[in-house]
Design an enzyme around this catalytic site. Sequence first.
Site, mmCIF file in Angstrom:
data_model
loop_
_atom_site.group_PDB
_atom_site.id
_atom_site.type_symbol
_atom_site.label_atom_id
_atom_site.label_comp_id
_atom_site.label_asym_id
_atom_site.label_seq_id
_atom_site.Cartn_x
_atom_site.Cartn_y
_atom_site.Cartn_z
ATOM 1 N N ASP A 38 0.874 -1.182 0.000
ATOM 2 C CA ASP A 38 0.000 0.000 0.000
ATOM 3 C C ASP A 38 0.908 1.228 0.000
ATOM 4 O O ASP A 38 1.730 1.385 0.906
ATOM 5 C CB ASP A 38 -0.865 -0.052 1.274
ATOM 6 C CG ASP A 38 -1.826 1.118 1.364
ATOM 7 O OD1 ASP A 38 -1.562 2.157 0.729
ATOM 8 O OD2 ASP A 38 -2.835 0.990 2.079
ATOM 9 N N ALA A 62 -2.997 4.852 -7.972
ATOM 10 C CA ALA A 62 -3.714 6.139 -7.899
ATOM 11 C C ALA A 62 -5.169 5.905 -7.542
ATOM 12 O O ALA A 62 -5.691 4.788 -7.684
ATOM 13 C CB ALA A 62 -3.638 6.859 -9.248
ATOM 14 N N ASP A 106 -3.801 15.608 -16.918
ATOM 15 C CA ASP A 106 -4.186 16.874 -17.564
ATOM 16 C C ASP A 106 -5.212 17.638 -16.718
ATOM 17 O O ASP A 106 -5.446 18.822 -16.941
ATOM 18 C CB ASP A 106 -4.758 16.600 -18.962
ATOM 19 C CG ASP A 106 -5.902 15.596 -18.954
ATOM 20 O OD1 ASP A 106 -5.874 14.647 -18.133
ATOM 21 O OD2 ASP A 106 -6.831 15.740 -19.767
ATOM 22 N N TYR A 129 -10.080 15.782 -7.457
ATOM 23 C CA TYR A 129 -9.134 14.821 -8.041
ATOM 24 C C TYR A 129 -7.931 15.565 -8.628
ATOM 25 O O TYR A 129 -6.776 15.228 -8.351
ATOM 26 C CB TYR A 129 -9.833 13.991 -9.134
ATOM 27 C CG TYR A 129 -8.877 13.225 -10.021
ATOM 28 C CD1 TYR A 129 -8.301 12.035 -9.591
ATOM 29 C CD2 TYR A 129 -8.529 13.703 -11.291
ATOM 30 C CE1 TYR A 129 -7.409 11.340 -10.404
ATOM 31 C CE2 TYR A 129 -7.641 13.021 -12.104
ATOM 32 C CZ TYR A 129 -7.083 11.844 -11.656
ATOM 33 O OH TYR A 129 -6.196 11.164 -12.454
ATOM 34 N N LYS A 133 -3.982 15.309 -7.412
ATOM 35 C CA LYS A 133 -2.891 14.906 -8.294
ATOM 36 C C LYS A 133 -1.828 16.001 -8.378
ATOM 37 O O LYS A 133 -0.635 15.721 -8.460
ATOM 38 C CB LYS A 133 -3.421 14.572 -9.694
ATOM 39 C CG LYS A 133 -4.328 13.345 -9.767
ATOM 40 C CD LYS A 133 -3.643 12.039 -9.435
ATOM 41 C CE LYS A 133 -2.636 11.633 -10.479
ATOM 42 N NZ LYS A 133 -2.016 10.311 -10.129
HETATM 43 N N1 LIG Z 1 -6.755 6.381 -16.669
HETATM 44 C C1 LIG Z 1 -6.654 7.592 -17.176
HETATM 45 O O1 LIG Z 1 -7.319 7.938 -18.164
HETATM 46 C C2 LIG Z 1 -5.709 8.585 -16.549
HETATM 47 C C3 LIG Z 1 -5.787 9.931 -16.943
HETATM 48 C C4 LIG Z 1 -4.899 10.840 -16.385
HETATM 49 C C5 LIG Z 1 -3.954 10.420 -15.461
HETATM 50 N N2 LIG Z 1 -3.913 9.117 -15.088
HETATM 51 C C6 LIG Z 1 -2.879 8.707 -14.111
HETATM 52 O O2 LIG Z 1 -2.111 7.655 -14.664
HETATM 53 C C7 LIG Z 1 -1.701 6.755 -13.642
HETATM 54 C C8 LIG Z 1 -2.112 5.336 -14.004
HETATM 55 O O3 LIG Z 1 -3.541 5.286 -14.101
HETATM 56 P P1 LIG Z 1 -4.309 3.944 -14.461
HETATM 57 O O4 LIG Z 1 -5.477 4.308 -15.300
HETATM 58 O O5 LIG Z 1 -3.361 2.908 -14.934
HETATM 59 O O6 LIG Z 1 -4.861 3.537 -13.034
HETATM 60 P P2 LIG Z 1 -5.804 2.320 -12.647
HETATM 61 O O7 LIG Z 1 -5.946 1.359 -13.779
HETATM 62 O O8 LIG Z 1 -7.006 2.891 -11.988
HETATM 63 O O9 LIG Z 1 -4.908 1.593 -11.553
HETATM 64 C C9 LIG Z 1 -4.597 2.203 -10.347
HETATM 65 C C10 LIG Z 1 -4.105 1.107 -9.452
HETATM 66 O O10 LIG Z 1 -3.701 1.704 -8.214
HETATM 67 C C11 LIG Z 1 -3.975 0.767 -7.216
HETATM 68 N N3 LIG Z 1 -4.006 1.450 -5.931
HETATM 69 C C12 LIG Z 1 -4.945 2.303 -5.455
HETATM 70 N N4 LIG Z 1 -4.621 2.703 -4.222
HETATM 71 C C13 LIG Z 1 -3.451 2.096 -3.910
HETATM 72 C C14 LIG Z 1 -2.602 2.104 -2.779
HETATM 73 N N5 LIG Z 1 -2.899 2.843 -1.699
HETATM 74 N N6 LIG Z 1 -1.468 1.361 -2.800
HETATM 75 C C15 LIG Z 1 -1.167 0.598 -3.867
HETATM 76 N N7 LIG Z 1 -1.928 0.538 -4.970
HETATM 77 C C16 LIG Z 1 -3.057 1.276 -4.987
HETATM 78 C C17 LIG Z 1 -5.311 0.168 -7.592
HETATM 79 O O11 LIG Z 1 -5.410 -1.068 -6.943
HETATM 80 P P3 LIG Z 1 -6.765 -1.940 -6.969
HETATM 81 O O12 LIG Z 1 -6.841 -2.503 -8.361
HETATM 82 O O13 LIG Z 1 -6.505 -2.997 -5.950
HETATM 83 O O14 LIG Z 1 -7.866 -0.985 -6.621
HETATM 84 C C18 LIG Z 1 -5.178 0.065 -9.105
HETATM 85 O O15 LIG Z 1 -4.717 -1.216 -9.493
HETATM 86 C C19 LIG Z 1 -2.326 7.296 -12.351
HETATM 87 O O16 LIG Z 1 -1.409 8.126 -11.691
HETATM 88 C C20 LIG Z 1 -3.487 8.135 -12.852
HETATM 89 O O17 LIG Z 1 -3.874 9.133 -11.940
HETATM 90 C C21 LIG Z 1 -4.758 8.181 -15.610
#
Ligand SMILES: NC(=O)c1ccc[n+]([C@@H]2O[C@H](COP(=O)([O-])OP(=O)(O)OC[C@H]3O[C@@H](n4cnc5c(N)ncnc54)[C@H](OP(=O)(O)O)[C@@H]3O)[C@@H](O)[C@H]2O)c1
Length: 297
Positions: A38, A62, A106, A129, A133
């Site tokens: 975590d 995240a 973004d 959010y 970030k």
């Molecule tokens: N997705 C987008 O369109 C988007 C857009 C802009 C920025 N971002 C940024 O890009 C990055 C990657 O995003 P993503 O879409 O790949 O995210 P994601 O698929 O939602 O995956 C986030 C992962 O973080 C894990 N998590 C949450 N809290 C945690 C904690 N306290 N300790 C350890 N793990 C934890 C979650 O675990 P669980 O599966 O167990 O819940 C999940 O597997 C993030 O920083 C996000 O903010 C994403």
Amino acid sequence: MLCKKALILGARGQLAGALRRATPEGVEVVALERAQLDICDEASIRSILEQYRPDVVWNGAAFNAVDRAQSLEGAREAMHINALGPTMLALACRDYDVRLVHFSTDFVFDGRKTTPYLEDDATNPLSIYGASKLAGERAVLAASPRHLAIRVQRLFGPMVDTTTGSGSAAKPGGNFPFLMLRLGSERDCVRVVDDQIGTPTYNPDLARASWQLLEGSEGGLFHLSNAGEVSFADYAETIFRIKGVSCKVERISSQLYGAPAARPLYSTFSNQKAHSCGVEPLRSWDAALREFLDNYA
Ligand SMILES: NC(=O)c1ccc[n+]([C@@H]2O[C@H](COP(=O)([O-])OP(=O)(O)OC[C@H]3O[C@@H](n4cnc5c(N)ncnc54)[C@H](OP(=O)(O)O)[C@@H]3O)[C@@H](O)[C@H]2O)c1
């Protein structure tokens, strides 16, 4: 090779899975999901760094529930996971002389620009959010000049098989293309906002570019996305056209859609700074989308 051993956190996430699959040959990877580490548990972070002694930590963890973060409970979680967790991670990595690569969004911008956003453009998040970030990326950059914060947007790609790290086909609700294909198979028409412009970004392209950035830069803040820009409504129509889905797209405004969290109406990135560090320009979002839909949907 600068990096011999990498630790990927939040390993069940979509970008984390792509980072794992894009790992350059010769780099040893340990990928830990939330149940194993975590990022808000400082003692565990330090003990994992002590145990594995990586050269780089990739933070794929995240809290991404943008609308839920507008509630008190959601805001608490967003601040904890997106701001406090990365702060503890950044300080621990600094103390162990490990580089941290963190991802931001973004949504730190208010979207009032009409030309691509640069890294040093003024931030002004419109949502909790976005604010969480922004706090996270600032803490990461303040902890060490060797750390990287990479802003990304509108991610899509295969979901991850956490046992093997390989990509797999659609799981419901995973990301925008999967969501549209599910809705398109259930309905004759979907309502999609047509006033939010940005760049859908393919996780495998982004992951490859992020590894290049790690090798090519000393540290700092960067933007990375595929090339081009599109509204969500045009994005949805492109998905339906590529897959031959007959569902219609009804164009609506963000105001009419009425999501709890406001989003920037324009958030296209300039990738120029990353290119100047040796990152090969990413292809257009629609070329990447076609490859993704051909292979995974
Ligand atoms: N997705 C987008 O369109 C988007 C857009 C802009 C920025 N971002 C940024 O890009 C990055 C990657 O995003 P993503 O879409 O790949 O995210 P994601 O698929 O939602 O995956 C986030 C992962 O973080 C894990 N998590 C949450 N809290 C945690 C904690 N306290 N300790 C350890 N793990 C934890 C979650 O675990 P669980 O599966 O167990 O819940 C999940 O597997 C993030 O920083 C996000 O903010 C994403």
